[in-house]
Design a protein around this motif. Structure first.
Motif, PDB file in Angstrom:
ATOM      1  N   GLN A  39      44.563  48.461  41.143  1.00  0.00           N
ATOM      2  CA  GLN A  39      43.119  48.386  41.367  1.00  0.00           C
ATOM      3  C   GLN A  39      42.848  47.478  42.568  1.00  0.00           C
ATOM      4  N   VAL A  40      42.909  48.052  43.750  1.00  0.00           N
ATOM      5  CA  VAL A  40      42.705  47.247  44.952  1.00  0.00           C
ATOM      6  C   VAL A  40      41.222  47.155  45.301  1.00  0.00           C
ATOM      7  N   ASN A  41      40.506  48.250  45.138  1.00  0.00           N
ATOM      8  CA  ASN A  41      39.077  48.289  45.477  1.00  0.00           C
ATOM      9  C   ASN A  41      38.357  49.116  44.428  1.00  0.00           C
ATOM     10  N   ILE A  42      37.385  48.501  43.732  1.00  0.00           N
ATOM     11  CA  ILE A  42      36.693  49.164  42.632  1.00  0.00           C
ATOM     12  C   ILE A  42      35.199  49.118  42.889  1.00  0.00           C
ATOM     13  N   THR A  43      34.522  50.239  42.664  1.00  0.00           N
ATOM     14  CA  THR A  43      33.070  50.311  42.783  1.00  0.00           C
ATOM     15  C   THR A  43      32.505  50.852  41.489  1.00  0.00           C
ATOM     16  N   LEU A  44      31.573  50.099  40.870  1.00  0.00           N
ATOM     17  CA  LEU A  44      31.007  50.477  39.586  1.00  0.00           C
ATOM     18  C   LEU A  44      29.496  50.268  39.604  1.00  0.00           C
ATOM     19  N   PRO A  45      28.765  50.989  38.763  1.00  0.00           N
ATOM     20  CA  PRO A  45      27.310  50.789  38.690  1.00  0.00           C
ATOM     21  C   PRO A  45      26.968  49.515  37.926  1.00  0.00           C
ATOM     22  N   LEU A  46      25.756  49.054  38.117  1.00  0.00           N
ATOM     23  CA  LEU A  46      25.274  47.845  37.456  1.00  0.00           C
ATOM     24  C   LEU A  46      25.278  48.044  35.938  1.00  0.00           C
ATOM     25  N   GLY A  47      25.805  47.050  35.194  1.00  0.00           N
ATOM     26  CA  GLY A  47      25.829  47.095  33.742  1.00  0.00           C
ATOM     27  C   GLY A  47      27.085  47.682  33.146  1.00  0.00           C
ATOM     28  N   ALA A  48      28.004  48.189  33.974  1.00  0.00           N
ATOM     29  CA  ALA A  48      29.239  48.791  33.457  1.00  0.00           C
ATOM     30  C   ALA A  48      30.212  47.699  33.010  1.00  0.00           C
ATOM     31  N   ASN A  49      31.155  48.087  32.150  1.00  0.00           N
ATOM     32  CA  ASN A  49      32.222  47.191  31.718  1.00  0.00           C
ATOM     33  C   ASN A  49      33.486  47.496  32.507  1.00  0.00           C
ATOM     34  N   ILE A  50      34.239  46.467  32.839  1.00  0.00           N
ATOM     35  CA  ILE A  50      35.451  46.651  33.636  1.00  0.00           C
ATOM     36  C   ILE A  50      36.516  45.659  33.193  1.00  0.00           C
ATOM     37  N   THR A  51      37.769  46.080  33.196  1.00  0.00           N
ATOM     38  CA  THR A  51      38.916  45.209  32.935  1.00  0.00           C
ATOM     39  C   THR A  51      39.846  45.269  34.138  1.00  0.00           C
ATOM     40  N   LEU A  52      39.994  44.131  34.807  1.00  0.00           N
ATOM     41  CA  LEU A  52      40.894  44.046  35.961  1.00  0.00           C
ATOM     42  C   LEU A  52      42.289  43.685  35.455  1.00  0.00           C
ATOM     43  N   ARG A  53      43.324  44.302  36.042  1.00  0.00           N
ATOM     44  CA  ARG A  53      44.695  44.090  35.576  1.00  0.00           C
ATOM     45  C   ARG A  53      45.622  43.805  36.746  1.00  0.00           C
ATOM     46  N   CYS A  54      46.630  42.974  36.462  1.00  0.00           N
ATOM     47  CA  CYS A  54      47.708  42.763  37.424  1.00  0.00           C
ATOM     48  C   CYS A  54      49.024  42.667  36.660  1.00  0.00           C
ATOM     49  N   LEU A  55      50.097  43.124  37.279  1.00  0.00           N
ATOM     50  CA  LEU A  55      51.429  43.132  36.679  1.00  0.00           C
ATOM     51  C   LEU A  55      52.288  42.092  37.391  1.00  0.00           C
ATOM     52  N   VAL A  56      52.861  41.165  36.618  1.00  0.00           N
ATOM     53  CA  VAL A  56      53.619  40.052  37.188  1.00  0.00           C
ATOM     54  C   VAL A  56      55.060  40.122  36.687  1.00  0.00           C
TER      55      VAL A  56
ATOM     56  N   CYS B 205      44.447  37.425  41.317  1.00  0.00           N
ATOM     57  CA  CYS B 205      45.410  37.177  40.243  1.00  0.00           C
ATOM     58  C   CYS B 205      46.575  36.385  40.849  1.00  0.00           C
ATOM     59  N   THR B 206      46.780  35.154  40.383  1.00  0.00           N
ATOM     60  CA  THR B 206      47.800  34.254  40.943  1.00  0.00           C
ATOM     61  C   THR B 206      48.839  33.933  39.877  1.00  0.00           C
ATOM     62  N   ALA B 207      50.109  34.026  40.251  1.00  0.00           N
ATOM     63  CA  ALA B 207      51.221  33.716  39.347  1.00  0.00           C
ATOM     64  C   ALA B 207      52.141  32.709  40.021  1.00  0.00           C
ATOM     65  N   SER B 208      52.589  31.699  39.258  1.00  0.00           N
ATOM     66  CA  SER B 208      53.454  30.666  39.821  1.00  0.00           C
ATOM     67  C   SER B 208      54.469  30.200  38.783  1.00  0.00           C
ATOM     68  N   ASN B 209      55.666  29.880  39.254  1.00  0.00           N
ATOM     69  CA  ASN B 209      56.696  29.251  38.420  1.00  0.00           C
ATOM     70  C   ASN B 209      57.452  28.243  39.274  1.00  0.00           C
ATOM     71  N   VAL B 210      58.590  27.754  38.787  1.00  0.00           N
ATOM     72  CA  VAL B 210      59.322  26.710  39.509  1.00  0.00           C
ATOM     73  C   VAL B 210      59.896  27.214  40.826  1.00  0.00           C
ATOM     74  N   ILE B 211      59.950  28.521  41.004  1.00  0.00           N
ATOM     75  CA  ILE B 211      60.530  29.082  42.229  1.00  0.00           C
ATOM     76  C   ILE B 211      59.490  29.252  43.321  1.00  0.00           C
TER      77      ILE B 211
ATOM     78  N   THR C 292      55.057  30.868  44.282  1.00  0.00           N
ATOM     79  CA  THR C 292      53.735  31.370  43.896  1.00  0.00           C
ATOM     80  C   THR C 292      53.427  32.648  44.667  1.00  0.00           C
ATOM     81  N   SER C 293      52.793  33.615  43.973  1.00  0.00           N
ATOM     82  CA  SER C 293      52.347  34.858  44.601  1.00  0.00           C
ATOM     83  C   SER C 293      50.990  35.236  44.031  1.00  0.00           C
ATOM     84  N   PHE C 294      50.255  36.090  44.751  1.00  0.00           N
ATOM     85  CA  PHE C 294      48.934  36.503  44.270  1.00  0.00           C
ATOM     86  C   PHE C 294      48.588  37.861  44.840  1.00  0.00           C
ATOM     87  N   VAL C 295      47.575  38.514  44.228  1.00  0.00           N
ATOM     88  CA  VAL C 295      47.041  39.780  44.698  1.00  0.00           C
ATOM     89  C   VAL C 295      45.538  39.757  44.486  1.00  0.00           C
ATOM     90  N   GLY C 296      44.785  40.405  45.380  1.00  0.00           N
ATOM     91  CA  GLY C 296      43.331  40.415  45.302  1.00  0.00           C
ATOM     92  C   GLY C 296      42.781  41.778  44.942  1.00  0.00           C
TER      93      GLY C 296
END
Length: 516
Positions: free
Chosen positions: A219-236, A287-293, A295-299
């Motif tokens: 889900q890089v770019n999402i367009t939705l109408p006003l009042g809609a429900n949305i769940t953003l997801r990222c895989l790490v 979405c940002t993920a980090s550990n001892v090694i 950090t990476s992120f996606v927008g």
């Protein structure tokens, strides 16, 4: 010996070969704890089952002959390993049943003669294999042969809180393939975590190398109408398990629900649920993920459409809404030397979903700071303002410019008020001190004049006849300093003659001085 000591005595003889202090209240080993009287021949030191929590880095200084140190059953969380610089002959080191949490890589560098190390029943979670491979005991001659005369080292490492993830891979490999000069007292080391590996033996594990987080989304770019429900997801994907966090512009105001699902040993599916999206929710979600090694992120770009707005690829702050009618009155609710609280009353068509924009800055500046305030909030505070400075604050509907009636101009208070008060207090104190000194000086002069008049008065008594002795005593009592009246006295005595007028004038002057 068993004792209730809370500290070591300062008169330990220097010719003792063995000292045993157990079950005491000893909590600390101070500098040169056992060699305060000079050279020490101590070879064996037992400090078991005390309450020692701290070892001074020079607590073993002077114990060059020490070969055995036992400190089991104490409360040590860490050891200053450089303390063993002063014990080059130490062979036995027993630290079991403490609370040690870490073992630095240079731990064994100052223990060249070590043959037994017991670290069992502590709280160790991760240890690098370099602790042992870089120690003086593992050094070999050219060709891989051991040094002649090298002694084996017995290690007791069982019953610790081993965290069996990729960070422990090197140590697990060392334990499962251990060889001389190291020997494990108990080779069956077990994992305490993570939960999927808890209770497993080291030789049952197949740990992978650590991996920097890799974050991806469909889900890089999402367009939705006003009042809609949305769940953003990222895989790490990462090793060890990363910390995943969602960041967005209105996070401090609208905190959406975050959830995580463990897909596999090294993969996590993270979700951010946004119910009934508003125009204010439009923007970039990271979405940002980090550990001892690392950090990476996606927008993910979220765009919101309504019936009266056109498609926009920018955050909601750039979208204007022209059909929202509102009446806003702004006022200063509270003001301090360096801060102000602005409050407003607003009448809108939909108060539960109306956002406000607070424009704040110096009156003579064209650039104003912009802050957004959510529904149900009708005040905003600003601090760290400059003293005696003119500012302007305006409140408008979000995405709409502020009108003149929605603005308030104010001047911050001067920061010198307190200083002026202090200077006034100092001036008052100085004036009071001057008045007290002046009064003391006047009193001194008064007493001096009284003494001179009193001597003249006594000289006049010598010229009187003895028949007037009784009258003289009454006059003497009336002429004391305590009997002086504020004004109108006739003098200190009632003598007749040429001196009576002089003494009366002197008494009047003295009375006036006392009045002052």
């Amino acid at each position: 010996m068993k004792t209730a000591w809370s500290s070591l005595p300062h008169n330990i003889p220097g010719d003792y070969l063995k000292i045993r202090i157990e079950n005491s209240n000893l909590t600390k080993l101070h500098q040169r704890a056992f060699t305060t009287n000079g050279a020490c021949a101590l070879e064996s030191l037992w400090l078991n089952f005390n309450k020692i929590t701290v070892m001074n880095v020079k607590s073993l200084e002077g114990l060059h002959n020490l070969t055995e140190l036992r400190m089991q059953g104490n409360e040590l969380r860490s050891i200053p390993w450089t303390v063993f610089l002063y014990t080059p002959r130490l062979k036995i080191l027993d630290l079991k049943h403490n609370r040690l949490e870490a073992l630095p890589e240079n731990s064994l560098h100052h223990l060249p003669a070590l043959t037994y190390l017991d670290l069992s029943f502590n709280q160790l979670t991760v240890v690098s294999n370099d602790v042992f491979l870089s120690s003086p005991h593992s050094h070999t001659q050219a060709g891989g042969r051991r040094k002649e005369g090298g002694a084996d080292v017995v290690l007791a490492l069982h019953d610790n809180h081993w965290l069996c993830d990729c960070t422990l891979k090197g140590f697990v490999d060392f334990v499962t393939s251990i060889n001389q000069p190291f020997i494990l007292m108990n080779p069956y080391l077990t994992c305490s975590g993570p939960s999927a590996k808890a209770g497993k033996f080291f030789h049952e594990l197949e740990l992978k190398t650590c991996l920097k987080p890799e974050v991806a989304t469909t889900q890089v770019n999402i367009t939705l109408p006003l009042g809609a429900n949305i769940t953003l997801r990222c895989l790490v994907k990462a090793r060890p398990d990363p910390m995943v966090e969602w960041n967005y512009s209105l996070k401090t105001i609208r905190q959406f629900t975050e959830s995580q699902l463990q897909v596999s040993d090294d993969t996590i599916n993270s979700a951010l649920m946004i119910p009934s999206i508003h125009l204010a929710d439009q923007g970039l979600y990271t979405c940002t993920a980090s550990n001892v090694i690392g950090t990476s992120f996606v927008g993910i770009q979220l765009n919101v459409l309504s019936s009266n707005t056109s498609f926009s690829m920018f955050p909601a702050v750039t979208v204007a809404s022209t059909r929202v009618n509102a009446s806003i009155s702004t006022r200063i609710a509270k003001q301090t030397v360096d801060g102000v609280t602005v409050a407003w009353n607003a009448v809108t068509e939909n108060p539960a979903e109306t956002w406000f924009a607070v424009h704040f800055g110096r009156y003579d500046s064209q650039e104003k700071e912009l802050h957004y305030v959510g529904p149900g909030i009708n005040s905003y505070s600003v601090t760290a303002l400059l003293p005696a400075t003119k500012y302007e604050v305006c409140v408008s509907l979000q995405n709409r410019p502020a009108r003149q009636k929605q603005c308030v101009v104010f001047v911050t208070r001067s920061g010198l008020n307190e200083a002026e008060k202090r200077w006034r207090l100092i001036h008052i104190i100085v004036i009071v001190c001057v008045m007290v000194l002046a009064a003391a000086t006047g009193m001194c002069i008064c007493v001096t004049d009284f003494r001179a008049g009193y001597r003249d008065h006594r000289a006049g008594f010598g010229e009187r006849s003895r028949t007037e002795d009784k009258g003289l005593k009454q006059s003497d009592r009336q002429g004391t300093f305590d009997s002086l009246q504020p004004a109108g006295d006739g003098g200190l005595c009632r003598d007749s003659g040429d001196d009576e007028e002089t003494r009366s004038e002197h008494a009047i002057q003295t009375s006036v001085s006392v009045q002052l």
